[in-house]
Design a protein around this motif. Structure first.
Motif, mmCIF file in Angstrom:
data_model
loop_
_atom_site.group_PDB
_atom_site.id
_atom_site.type_symbol
_atom_site.label_atom_id
_atom_site.label_comp_id
_atom_site.label_asym_id
_atom_site.label_seq_id
_atom_site.Cartn_x
_atom_site.Cartn_y
_atom_site.Cartn_z
ATOM 1 N N ALA A 1 0.179 -2.461 -1.807
ATOM 2 C CA ALA A 1 0.113 -1.478 -0.729
ATOM 3 C C ALA A 1 -0.565 -0.232 -1.277
ATOM 4 O O ALA A 1 0.057 0.575 -1.970
ATOM 5 N N MET A 2 -1.853 -0.083 -0.964
ATOM 6 C CA MET A 2 -2.609 1.047 -1.504
ATOM 7 C C MET A 2 -3.688 1.524 -0.529
ATOM 8 O O MET A 2 -4.683 2.108 -0.927
ATOM 9 N N GLY A 3 -3.501 1.239 0.769
ATOM 10 C CA GLY A 3 -4.457 1.704 1.762
ATOM 11 C C GLY A 3 -5.225 0.570 2.405
ATOM 12 O O GLY A 3 -5.014 -0.604 2.105
ATOM 13 N N ALA A 4 -6.123 0.932 3.324
ATOM 14 C CA ALA A 4 -6.864 -0.055 4.116
ATOM 15 C C ALA A 4 -8.053 -0.613 3.343
ATOM 16 O O ALA A 4 -8.799 0.130 2.706
ATOM 17 N N PHE A 5 -8.227 -1.952 3.453
ATOM 18 C CA PHE A 5 -9.328 -2.633 2.767
ATOM 19 C C PHE A 5 -10.119 -3.498 3.747
ATOM 20 O O PHE A 5 -9.537 -4.199 4.576
ATOM 21 N N ILE A 6 -11.449 -3.427 3.630
ATOM 22 C CA ILE A 6 -12.306 -4.258 4.476
ATOM 23 C C ILE A 6 -12.902 -5.434 3.710
ATOM 24 O O ILE A 6 -13.457 -6.343 4.314
ATOM 25 N N ILE B 1 -12.795 -5.475 -4.601
ATOM 26 C CA ILE B 1 -12.213 -4.866 -3.412
ATOM 27 C C ILE B 1 -13.048 -3.668 -2.965
ATOM 28 O O ILE B 1 -13.642 -2.957 -3.779
ATOM 29 N N VAL B 2 -13.061 -3.454 -1.639
ATOM 30 C CA VAL B 2 -13.763 -2.319 -1.043
ATOM 31 C C VAL B 2 -12.856 -1.722 0.020
ATOM 32 O O VAL B 2 -12.329 -2.434 0.886
ATOM 33 N N GLY B 3 -12.662 -0.414 -0.016
ATOM 34 C CA GLY B 3 -11.806 0.257 0.949
ATOM 35 C C GLY B 3 -12.475 0.440 2.302
ATOM 36 O O GLY B 3 -13.697 0.326 2.447
ATOM 37 N N LEU C 1 -10.693 5.481 -1.096
ATOM 38 C CA LEU C 1 -11.062 4.107 -0.731
ATOM 39 C C LEU C 1 -12.343 4.122 0.094
ATOM 40 O O LEU C 1 -12.382 3.712 1.248
ATOM 41 N N SER C 2 -13.403 4.583 -0.516
ATOM 42 C CA SER C 2 -14.699 4.690 0.158
ATOM 43 C C SER C 2 -15.305 3.312 0.372
ATOM 44 O O SER C 2 -15.240 2.444 -0.518
ATOM 45 N N PRO C 3 -15.908 3.053 1.532
ATOM 46 C CA PRO C 3 -16.600 1.773 1.753
ATOM 47 C C PRO C 3 -17.876 1.643 0.939
ATOM 48 O O PRO C 3 -18.493 0.582 0.941
ATOM 49 N N ARG C 4 -18.264 2.713 0.241
ATOM 50 C CA ARG C 4 -19.451 2.662 -0.629
ATOM 51 C C ARG C 4 -19.084 2.356 -2.082
ATOM 52 O O ARG C 4 -19.950 2.304 -2.939
#
Length: 369
Positions: free
Chosen positions: A45-50, A63-65, A72-75
């Protein structure tokens, strides 16, 4: 498969390279499950991941946020060790990471208009492939190092595919698969076959990668539908099967071996020898089995064929009787396991073996019922 803009609780779902495990990413973190038992193996449990991609059964994750938190940047791609619970390496990009694929030798990172190829062990960048705008991060990857290919869209107006050899770092071929833009692709694990679907979603085509030629064309349905996932059956198992999920809510399984046997018989007939392949695509039976209403229509889903067991003592010129285990993840948060029995006449029956909520399960709940 990512779903970053959806209101669904699952943002991402994927199976590892041999489908022995699967992972789901949510707005709270991610969970890893054993495909055979349904047991929860790991939870963070550490935030949203895509994006959460596994490397077989190792402790390495890519992993990518989702960008809902600054950390948790998507970049940013993070190589994460589940054993120690710590990041091993970070890679930062100018635009969002849309897809990641990896095996023991190559790490592939797909952006909107570029794809980067890295050495998995050293994380040294080996090559950059410029691509057409690929807003959905559509790609396919064969994890076998002996036939390791990457497939990417090569046009925004039609279903043109670039197949790239990631071991030799050179283009392999281009395949003109559909008249409409691509919606989904998958490579068999050995890199032999490429299956494609366009935005129309009515035809699934399968190509022989070595020769860039069409091997099969399957009609999913008459009306357009969004193809959510394509997945080949396990390697080195017969019959060769291909699973597809779509916005119709049905799951389709196509039988490559049956289609091949039918084609062989057709080519030996007088009528078959004079009709072009385009006519056969219309006239031929669909060679596929349908599980209707597996989930509600419009719900994003992902299916894989986990196991194919040939029934002992059966033989036929067309199709060996077998039992198929299919796993289905709905982005609403549910996991289902189906058993499909197919007899020598290609007649089938489905049964639901297991179902549970991926969001509420703990290590003691997800066992076979």
């Amino acid at each position: 498969m990512s779903n970053p803009s959806s209101a669904y609780p699952i943002l991402y779902a994927s199976f590892n390279q041999d489908s022995s495990c699967f992972v789901v990413g949510t707005r709270d973190g991610f969970k890893i499950f054993d495909s055979n038992t349904g047991k929860l193996l790991y939870e963070r449990a550490m935030g949203a991941f895509i994006i959460v991609e596994m490397l077989f059964n190792t402790s390495l994750l890519a992993i990518v946020g989702a960008g809902e938190q600054p950390s948790l940047s998507p970049r940013r791609l993070v190589l994460f060790n589940t054993t120690t619970g710590t990041p091993l390496r970070e890679l930062n990009f100018l635009t969002s990471v849309l897809a990641i694929r990896l095996n023991r030798k190559r790490l592939v990172v797909v952006l909107q208009d570029k794809t980067f190829i890295y050495d998995t062990n050293s994380v040294a960048m080996l090559d950059t492939v410029d691509t057409v705008p690929n807003l959905k991060g559509i790609c396919a990857f064969s994890p076998n190092s002996d036939g390791c290919f990457l497939a990417l869209p090569a046009s925004t107006t039609r279903g043109l595919v670039l197949v790239y050899n990631v071991m030799e770092l050179r283009p392999h071929c281009e395949i003109d698969a559909h008249r409409s833009p691509l919606a989904a692709m998958v490579l068999s694990s050995d890199g032999k076959y490429l299956a494609t679907a366009s935005e129309q979603g009515t035809l699934i085509r399968v190509y022989l990668v070595s020769e860039a030629t069409k091997s099969f064309s399957f009609r999913r349905g008459t009306y357009p539908s969004t193809i959510y996932s394509l997945s080949f059956g396990p390697p080195a198992q017969l019959p060769d099967l291909l699973a597809a999920t779509s916005s119709s809510g049905a799951v389709h399984i196509f039988c490559l071996e049956l289609a091949m046997n039918q084609r062989s018989r057709r080519s030996n007939s007088l009528l078959g020898s004079v009709l072009p392949d385009s006519i056969h695509d219309v006239l031929d039976p669909p060679y596929h089995l349908i599980l209707h209403n597996a989930i509600s229509s419009g719900i994003k889903s992902y299916a894989v064929i986990r196991k194919v067991v040939k029934e002992s003592g059966t033989s036929t010129s067309d199709f060996p009787a077998c039992r198929v285990t299919m796993l289905l993840i709905a982005f609403t948060g549910y996991f289902q396991e189906y058993s499909l029995s197919i007899n020598n006449q290609n007649e089938s029956s489905w049964s639901l073996e297991r179902e549970f909520n991926l969001l509420t399960v703990d290590s003691s709940v997800a066992t076979r019922s």
